[in-house]
Scaffold this motif. Structure first.
Motif: not given
Lengths: 345, 148, 630
Positions: C185-209
């Motif tokens: 809802r910030g403007g670009a309208g990118f799929s939120t679910g997909l965005k989360w999936k990419l972050c979930r699958q990314a390697k590296g820790s810790p993760k930030y939101i």
């Protein structure tokens, strides 16, 4: 060992190694992509937008200096759209840059000029937006004329990434952004160490050495100021040293120099007080002698002392290899362990 | 200086604490003096120039002492279309200072801000912590007087 | 402590407000309420209750969105429904309390509406034209509850979505969000679910939101309102996202211009910590998470995600080229996901009521609802939430009540400084991501500024360029110098110094800036100029060729004159003139010396309406002569 990557630039097969940027790979394959903020010693920045390309499967026009090569990548470096976008960015820079190239010491060595020439730009198409900017001439060796600055940030990144001094940084934002020092001080009031690394990387006439003379030839040598052994090119014209530049192939300095090496050599080499032949102290004071005579006197005197009575002190201005030879002479020939060096840096 | 070292003692020696430190310095002193930037730089392990570069990037930070009362005129879109320029001109006339300045008696500082987010009540004015909505040029003087 | 133990306590607290044993007074005290004097109204309520000797509870609530008629005060009398009163003043509210609570007169003349069914001749609030077309998901509690009372939030179903999410596998939560069709809802309208999936699958820790609360678009205030009115709705969404993406730390990046929102967030976060919703082993699920607030410092560009991350890390807030994307390499080089305030508030609603429920609203590609802030030349300014796909016509004339003062609508500006102006002729346009982008504008964060016939479109474009010029970070050439170039050209046009070739110059450079700029700020900066040229070309041509500003907004192209027959020589204008351009003897007609006049319009403003002697006319002076290029 880095993986080899094969990909295509403008239909040409290019081989590079993993981790290389598209721009670097293109340049080393002999394909020129205009660029200004890129510098091989510095982290990618992506500010000047000259090196934009099109990459199949990627949105818009990414900067080739920030994209790493990938297997099978298809890159296009020119075309009407790219050319127009690049040209407009260049025109914007020109609209904000002094117009008289002849009055600039960087004339013909200026990278902005080079990019404009490459793109065949012969006239300015945009309204002038340049406003007078402050000039800092406080440093005895170089000056910063912000009127010429294109804000590529090579200088500030050099001061941060290479010298780790952080004397200069970008200050303010938008088109008020400027290269400056704490509280907009002058260089000489600041923590700047005058190493001139920023000057060496400035693509335009913003950070330039004072008294710039173009050399007619260059001589590769090693700096004699200390034992680090920085490799450097001395620029010569009419038998005089007129410029100094670090040798990027130099093993110990990789092209970097300090204030003494960069700005102190010419004065040092030609200084009237400099000793150019041995002096022997006698009844008539110090008298010039030949090296053979001088060394004979030293050798004769050595013989009158036992090894423990001899100490050898090497000059800090000799190279590491010379210092090694001196201690070898002391230990193996003179038989003494009394060896020291005057370098206390 | 004591105030500055008090502030620093509550912050980690990490550059991500720099902007919070600058905020606190400004909220206590009204502005960020050079010695605070130098002290913050030493605390977080940056050079003073870098701190200056960061601080000057953000328009909320001020580097000159400010007046006892801070007047903020909104230059957001809604305020603009509802005539915020006239409001600003009226304030400038009433206080005798321009945007970014402080009155000679040290009473008022005037600044413009990007948007205060009270667009439904445009044009908007903030004096110290108080928000005033639907401001008209005629109301400006009384708003300023009310704060005296 | 667990939540089920709290629910009963919460239900009782909420019942005490809605089915009270003694009168309840609820004052709308978000920033917009405060700006209209809600603080004084609240003070007057307390004084009046004391004077009348009435035992009652007074609550501060958030904003229900009817900002045009603030301050709003709701009263719940035992046995009666909650009634909303508008446009309160300290005197009026005192009168109201006495009439209603003592004399049992509910004062329909002061009421806006009744919560629930119509009563006492007062219409039902949610049947009013402003509210009927709305569907409030993100704003479900805004103006309803006391944002500082967590019990109210819990009683309204708060944190049930989180409880559900914590019992689900993270991947299942992401699948639910993806299924809902929620887009950023910030403007670009990118799929939120997909965005989360990419972050979930990314390697590296810790993760930030990161919660992006750096609402920078001038004219947009939904995030402020939401955080001031219902902070837990956002925080619950963040917690859900942290669980789904496996993040250990969250940061709320909020602009410093929102002190009340910050205060309420701080309070809400400490409430969460008190009941174990933050920290180690949240609700016994074995999931650890903590949250902190980072304040912005007045830089619009920090709404861009890579710039925001630089700012959080204590650097200059300049964006960096992507890739790498934040999901792979964000804060401190770790996987990071950035979502907007409203997105997070939708997440908590989706987890509570389900993906299917959410996706039943909206259009095929734009699911759910969107909040919009209505400002500018519109009768009912305020904050609304509507299903995606509603037309501009319904928003402007249905919900917003049309244009004040009998003026005609000229355009609606959407999407902030990167957006565009949609002309009145396109009012039937459905509002969703695709349709607005196709029209050359975009939804952006949801600001809608309504412009009427008195607004000049060239001046509007110039205004936005002056904004982007001063907010450009300065890193990339097309934005830093392109905004300045466009501003220079547009300023010339508004001053009657435009040239015919300026139009192709703007369009050409604008296209290059769109393609060549590093981030969205520079890419979007030419949009206001390009859309106004596309839809209002005739205004540009008039400025350039005839030196006429039909809206009468461009100072250099207008002039003021005094009609001698109407002027009574009262000298009011003479005294109001800052340039000493007006002369005349007392009692005799005054004259304006155009050469001294600065076109400030003070004379017109102050001339008594009964005389109406000062009029605005097209400039006949120097501007009419093609000016030499400066």
């Amino acid at each position: 060992m880095a993986q080899t990557v094969k990909f295509t630039i403008d239909g040409k097969q290019v081989t590079s190694t993993e981790g290389t940027t598209v721009l670097e790979a293109a340049l080393s394959a002999g394909i020129f992509i205009p660029n200004l903020c890129f510098h091989p010693d510095l982290e990618p920045y992506g500010g000047c937008r000259m090196c934009i390309v099109e990459i199949q499967g990627m949105r818009g026009m990414p900067t080739s200096c920030t994209i790493k090569v990938a297997e099978g990548m298809i890159v296009k470096t020119f075309g009407p759209e790219i050319d127009k976008t690049r040209r407009d960015a260049l025109q914007l820079l020109l609209a904000n840059h002094p117009t008289d190239c002849l009055a600039c010491v960087k004339n013909q060595r200026c990278e902005l000029q080079k990019v404009a020439a490459y793109m065949g730009v012969t006239e300015r198409t945009m309204q002038r937006t340049a406003r007078p900017q402050a000039v800092d001439e406080s440093n005895p060796f170089f000056k910063l004329d912000r009127n010429y600055c294109i804000l590529c940030a090579r200088c500030t990144r050099t001061c941060n990434e290479i010298t780790c001094v952080n004397a200069i940084d970008l200050v303010s934002r938008g088109d008020e952004t400027r290269v400056s020092l704490f509280q907009d001080q002058q260089f000489m009031e600041s923590i700047c160490r005058s190493c001139g690394e920023c000057v060496a990387r400035c693509p335009v006439g913003a950070l330039v050495s004072k008294n710039t003379v173009i050399p007619s030839s260059e001589v590769l040598t090693t700096c004699c100021y200390c034992a680090v052994g920085c490799s450097m090119y001395l620029g010569v014209r009419d038998g005089k040293i007129v410029s100094v530049r670090g040798n990027s192939e130099g093993k110990s300095n990789k092209g970097k120099l300090c204030v003494k090496g960069r700005f102190g050599i010419a004065e040092f080499v030609t200084h009237p007080d400099r000793l150019t032949s041995p002096l022997v102290k006698g009844e008539n004071g110090q008298v010039q002698a030949s090296w053979d005579d001088a060394l004979q006197i030293v050798a004769d005197r050595f013989k009158t002392y036992s090894p423990d009575e001899i100490a050898v002190v090497a000059s800090a201005r000799t190279t590491n290899e010379d210092v090694y030879a001196v201690q070898k002479l002391a230990r193996a020939v003179l038989g003494t362990n009394n060896v020291d060096n005057c370098a206390r840096l | 200086m004591q105030q500055i070292s008090d502030i620093l003692s509550f912050h980690r020696a990490d550059r991500s604490d720099l902007i919070p430190i600058l905020h606190e310095v400004q909220s206590r002193l009204g502005y960020i003096p050079p010695e605070a930037m130098q002290a913050a730089a030493d605390h977080v392990g940056m050079s003073a120039s870098e701190v200056y570069g960061v601080a000057t990037f953000y328009s909320a930070f001020k580097f000159k002492p400010v007046g006892r009362h801070c007047v903020k005129a909104c230059r957001g879109t809604a305020c603009h279309v509802k005539g915020s320029e006239k409001i600003l001109a009226e304030i400038e006339k009433a206080l005798g200072i321009k945007d970014g300045d402080t009155s000679a008696d040290g009473e008022y500082s005037l600044e413009t801000v990007a948007c205060l987010g009270s667009c439904a009540l445009a044009p908007v004015l903030v004096v110290d912590e108080r928000v005033y909505g639907r401001v008209t040029p005629a109301r400006v003087k009384s708003i300023l007087r009310g704060e005296r | 402590m667990n939540l089920s133990g709290l629910r009963e306590q919460a239900n009782n607290a909420w019942k005490a407000v809605n089915e009270p044993s003694r009168p309840q007074v609820l004052v709308g005290q978000a920033t917009c309420g405060e700006a209209s004097g809600a603080g004084e109204v609240n003070h007057s309520i307390l004084e009046t209750l004391k004077r009348l000797g009435i035992e009652a509870d007074v609550h501060s609530v958030g904003c229900i969105g009817a900002c045009y008629c603030e301050p709003l005060v709701d009263i719940v009398k035992p046995g009666a429904p909650r009634i909303c009163y508008h446009s309160m003043t300290p005197a009026l509210v005192s009168e109201l309390l006495e009439d209603y609570l003592v004399k049992d007169n509910p004062r329909p003349d002061l009421a806006l509406g009744v919560w629930g069914e119509s009563r006492f001749g007062i219409p039902a609030l949610f049947e009013l034209p402003m509210f009927k077309p709305q569907m409030r998901i993100a704003l479900r509690n805004a103006g309803v509850i006391d944002p500082e009372n967590m019990m109210h939030y819990i009683a309204r179903g708060g944190y049930t979505g989180l409880e559900r999410a914590l019992k689900m596998a993270p991947e299942a939560v992401i699948a639910e969000i993806e299924k809902s069709g929620l887009r950023g809802r910030g403007g670009a309208g990118f799929s939120t679910g997909l965005k989360w999936k990419l972050c979930r699958q990314a390697k590296g820790s810790p993760k930030y939101i990161i919660c992006n609360a750096d609402e920078g678009d001038p004219g947009a205030f939904m995030d402020r309102d939401l955080l001031e009115s219902d902070p837990h709705a956002v925080l619950e969404g963040i917690l859900t996202g942290a669980h789904a993406m496996g993040a250990a730390e969250g940061i709320i990046y909020i602009r410093a211009e929102y002190p009340l929102a910050i205060k309420r967030l701080v309070k809400a976060i400490s409430q969460m910590r008190d009941i174990g919703l933050l920290g180690k082993n949240i609700l016994g699920s074995g999931f650890d998470f903590d949250l902190r607030i980072v304040m912005g410092a007045g830089a619009f560009v920090c709404g861009e995600e890579t710039a925001m991350m630089n700012s959080i890390m204590g650097r200059r807030g300049t964006p960096r080229p992507r890739p790498p994307f934040p999901a792979e390499s964000g804060l401190w080089g770790k996987p990071t996901s950035i979502n907007n305030v409203e997105t997070w508030a939708c997440v908590s609603a989706i987890m509570e009521k389900g993906a299917d429920w959410f996706s039943s609203f909206g259009t095929e590609k734009s699911k759910g609802t969107k909040t919009f802030s209505l400002a500018g030349k519109i009768n009912r300014t305020g904050l609304i939430e509507v299903p995606m796909g509603i037309t501009l016509q319904e928003i402007i004339f249905g919900i917003g009540g049309g244009i004040p003062g009998g003026k005609s609508l000229k355009a609606v500006q959407t999407g902030g400084p990167s957006g565009g102006c949609i002309p009145a002729s396109m009012l039937s346009l459905p509002v969703d991501y695709e349709a607005l982008t196709k029209a050359g504008s975009y939804i952006g964060s949801g600001g809608m500024i309504v412009l009427d016939e008195d607004n000049c479109m060239v001046e509007t474009a110039r205004y936005f360029l002056s904004f982007t010029t001063s907010e450009s970070c300065g890193k990339c050439v097309p934005c830093r110098l392109g905004t300045r170039q466009l501003l220079t050209i547009l300023t010339d046009i508004t001053q009657g110094k435009g040239k015919p070739q300026d139009i192709p110059a703007i369009l050409g450079l604008g296209k290059s800036m769109r393609q060549g700029s590093l981030c969205g700020l520079g890419q979007g900066a030419p949009n206001p100029a390009m859309t106004t040229i596309a839809y209002f070309r005739e205004e540009y041509d008039e400025h350039i060729n005839s030196h006429v500003c039909r809206a009468g907004e461009c100072r250099a192209l207008i002039s003021y004159t005094i009609i001698a027959e109407r002027c009574k020589g009262c000298a009011i204008c003479l005294r109001a003139c800052p340039s000493a351009a007006i002369t005349g003897e007392k009692g005799k007609p005054h004259v304006i010396d155009i050469s001294k006049c600065s076109q400030c319009g003070n004379c017109l403003d102050v001339c008594p309406k009964k005389f109406n002697a000062v009029v605005k006319v097209p400039a006949a002076g120097p501007a009419a002569v093609p000016a030499a290029k400066g």
